[in-house]
Design an enzyme around this catalytic site. Structure first.
Site, PDB file in Angstrom:
ATOM      1  N   HIS A 105       1.066  -1.192  -0.382  1.00  0.00           N
ATOM      2  CA  HIS A 105       0.101  -0.225  -0.168  1.00  0.00           C
ATOM      3  C   HIS A 105       0.724   1.436   0.290  1.00  0.00           C
ATOM      4  O   HIS A 105       1.734   1.444  -0.027  1.00  0.00           O
ATOM      5  CB  HIS A 105      -1.142   0.425   1.207  1.00  0.00           C
ATOM      6  CG  HIS A 105      -0.389  -0.020   2.479  1.00  0.00           C
ATOM      7  ND1 HIS A 105       0.514  -0.779   3.262  1.00  0.00           N
ATOM      8  CD2 HIS A 105       0.037   1.096   3.508  1.00  0.00           C
ATOM      9  CE1 HIS A 105       0.853  -1.161   4.702  1.00  0.00           C
ATOM     10  NE2 HIS A 105       0.914   0.823   4.829  1.00  0.00           N
ATOM     11  N   ASP A 107       1.047   4.620   2.161  1.00  0.00           N
ATOM     12  CA  ASP A 107      -0.197   5.201   3.034  1.00  0.00           C
ATOM     13  C   ASP A 107      -1.685   6.277   2.998  1.00  0.00           C
ATOM     14  O   ASP A 107      -0.885   7.158   2.372  1.00  0.00           O
ATOM     15  CB  ASP A 107       1.292   5.922   4.399  1.00  0.00           C
ATOM     16  CG  ASP A 107       1.391   5.019   5.074  1.00  0.00           C
ATOM     17  OD1 ASP A 107       1.136   3.633   4.961  1.00  0.00           O
ATOM     18  OD2 ASP A 107       2.847   5.479   5.429  1.00  0.00           O
ATOM     19  N   HIS A 263       4.983  -0.020   0.391  1.00  0.00           N
ATOM     20  CA  HIS A 263       5.428  -0.308   1.602  1.00  0.00           C
ATOM     21  C   HIS A 263       4.196  -1.875   2.443  1.00  0.00           C
ATOM     22  O   HIS A 263       3.703  -2.113   1.650  1.00  0.00           O
ATOM     23  CB  HIS A 263       5.806  -0.277   2.525  1.00  0.00           C
ATOM     24  CG  HIS A 263       4.925   0.559   2.763  1.00  0.00           C
ATOM     25  ND1 HIS A 263       4.293   2.083   2.561  1.00  0.00           N
ATOM     26  CD2 HIS A 263       4.500   0.780   4.757  1.00  0.00           C
ATOM     27  CE1 HIS A 263       3.961   2.425   3.793  1.00  0.00           C
ATOM     28  NE2 HIS A 263       3.791   2.110   4.679  1.00  0.00           N
ATOM     29  N   ARG A 278       6.177   5.183  14.699  1.00  0.00           N
ATOM     30  CA  ARG A 278       6.089   5.815  13.730  1.00  0.00           C
ATOM     31  C   ARG A 278       5.055   7.017  13.667  1.00  0.00           C
ATOM     32  O   ARG A 278       4.037   7.166  13.916  1.00  0.00           O
ATOM     33  CB  ARG A 278       4.859   4.974  12.612  1.00  0.00           C
ATOM     34  CG  ARG A 278       4.593   5.543  11.163  1.00  0.00           C
ATOM     35  CD  ARG A 278       3.487   4.865  10.164  1.00  0.00           C
ATOM     36  NE  ARG A 278       2.863   5.643   9.960  1.00  0.00           N
ATOM     37  CZ  ARG A 278       2.691   5.640   8.702  1.00  0.00           C
ATOM     38  NH1 ARG A 278       2.269   3.752   7.750  1.00  0.00           N
ATOM     39  NH2 ARG A 278       1.711   6.258   8.042  1.00  0.00           N
TER      40      ARG A 278
HETATM   41  C1  SIN Z   1       3.366   0.873   8.014  1.00  0.00           C
HETATM   42  O1  SIN Z   1       2.884   0.624   7.457  1.00  0.00           O
HETATM   43  O2  SIN Z   1       3.991   1.851   8.449  1.00  0.00           O
HETATM   44  C2  SIN Z   1       4.253  -0.833   8.590  1.00  0.00           C
HETATM   45  C3  SIN Z   1       5.374  -0.783   8.752  1.00  0.00           C
HETATM   46  C4  SIN Z   1       5.950  -1.160   9.554  1.00  0.00           C
HETATM   47  O3  SIN Z   1       6.144  -1.966  10.282  1.00  0.00           O
HETATM   48  O4  SIN Z   1       7.535  -2.221   9.011  1.00  0.00           O
END
Ligand code: SIN
Length: 294
Positions: A105, A107, A263, A278
């Protein structure tokens, strides 16, 4: 011409995207000249990994603000003590469940102004497993045929917050108790239009901008009509040649450009705890090659 750097060391990690950045301590907000070099590396490599950083939540937040105003992600519970930070946590006893980001995806692409990017900091990392994959949507776009690129350049697609809405949530979804996401909010079913090809506001390069979590269909087409081409694009974009893989250690900080990458957080560490912090930097409205903005 290759970019030269005075204040940081830049070591590309894969052919399509990703670079390890050395020679800088992020515990104090870097001086403007160093920020300018990090930005250049960010534009050249789309995903940056800084190793062995010691960051408190306050230092992490201060660093994020060097790259733009922070934003809060809808439908995801942020930390009580730090409302601009999401604790991405899976406990060791949480097995065979879905985790945050465990599908390709970009974000929150269902927002009118999707985030510019995120800074993800590794606090507790499993001894093995828990890597994150990234894909370059520049590389995906550039590898398409001229005919396909020309067609996609003029198209837009509908994005929705499917996983948080009432229409698209799988009935049997079991998610980690350690990260709370709001489900069944009708507001998440609201539809947002984005160009299928996005022109990056800083580099001017074109990137594919569709993803399997949030993109539902093309504008003026049904979901069934859109599915074959969307499925092709989703599979095309994640070819190994367009990707890089981040192996985390405590103190690793990754920063990615959400406008030209996707990602995938690999969920292969049952029995081992993983805790990431995050923060998310605000973005702008998407613009397409023919200025077919949302
Ligand atoms: C995310 O999609 O922000 C999570 C990425 C991760 O936990 O590696």
């Amino acid at each position: 011409m290759a970019t030269t750097y005075q204040r940081i060391k830049v070591a590309p990690m894969a052919g399509a995207l990703g670079a390890e950045i050395g020679g800088i301590d992020l515990s104090r907000p870097p001086e403007p000249a160093a920020i300018a070099e990090i930005r250049r590396a960010f534009h050249d490599h789309q995903v940056l990994m800084f190793r062995d950083q010691k960051l408190s939540p306050e230092q992490h937040l201060a660093l994020g603000r060097c790259f733009g105003p922070l934003t809060r992600s809808p439908y995801v519970k942020h930390m009580d003590a730090y409302p601009d930070i999401i604790a991405v946590l899976k406990e060791a006893d949480e097995n065979k469940i879905s985790t945050f980001g465990n599908a390709w995806h970009s974000d929150f692409s269902f927002l009118e102004e999707p985030p510019m990017g995120s800074l993800l900091y590794g606090r507790e990392i499993p001894s093995h497993g828990g890597d994150t994959l990234f894909a370059s949507m520049y590389a995906a776009y550039e590898a398409l045929s001229p005919g396909m690129r020309a067609m996609l350049d003029g198209m837009s697609a509908v994005h929705t917050g499917k996983p948080y809405g009432v229409q698209g949530v799988p009935k049997d979804l079991r998610v980690s108790r350690s990260i709370q996401m709001e489900r069944n909010n009708p507001a998440a079913d609201r539809e947002t239009l984005h160009p299928v090809v996005r022109v990056h506001p800083d580099t001017g390069r074109k990137a594919l901008f569709v993803n399997a979590i949030y993109t539902q269909r093309f504008e003026n087409m049904t979901a069934a009509e859109s599915k074959p081409l969307l499925d092709f694009l989703f599979a095309h974009a994640i070819q190994p040649e367009f990707t890089c893989r981040l192996r985390w250690a405590p103190g690793s900080l990754a920063m990615w450009d959400n406008r030209c990458t996707m990602h995938y957080a690999i969920n292969d560490y049952d029995g081992r705890r993983r805790l990431m912090h995050r923060i998310t930097v605000a973005g702008e409205r998407s613009v397409g090659p023919r200025r077919n903005a949302a």
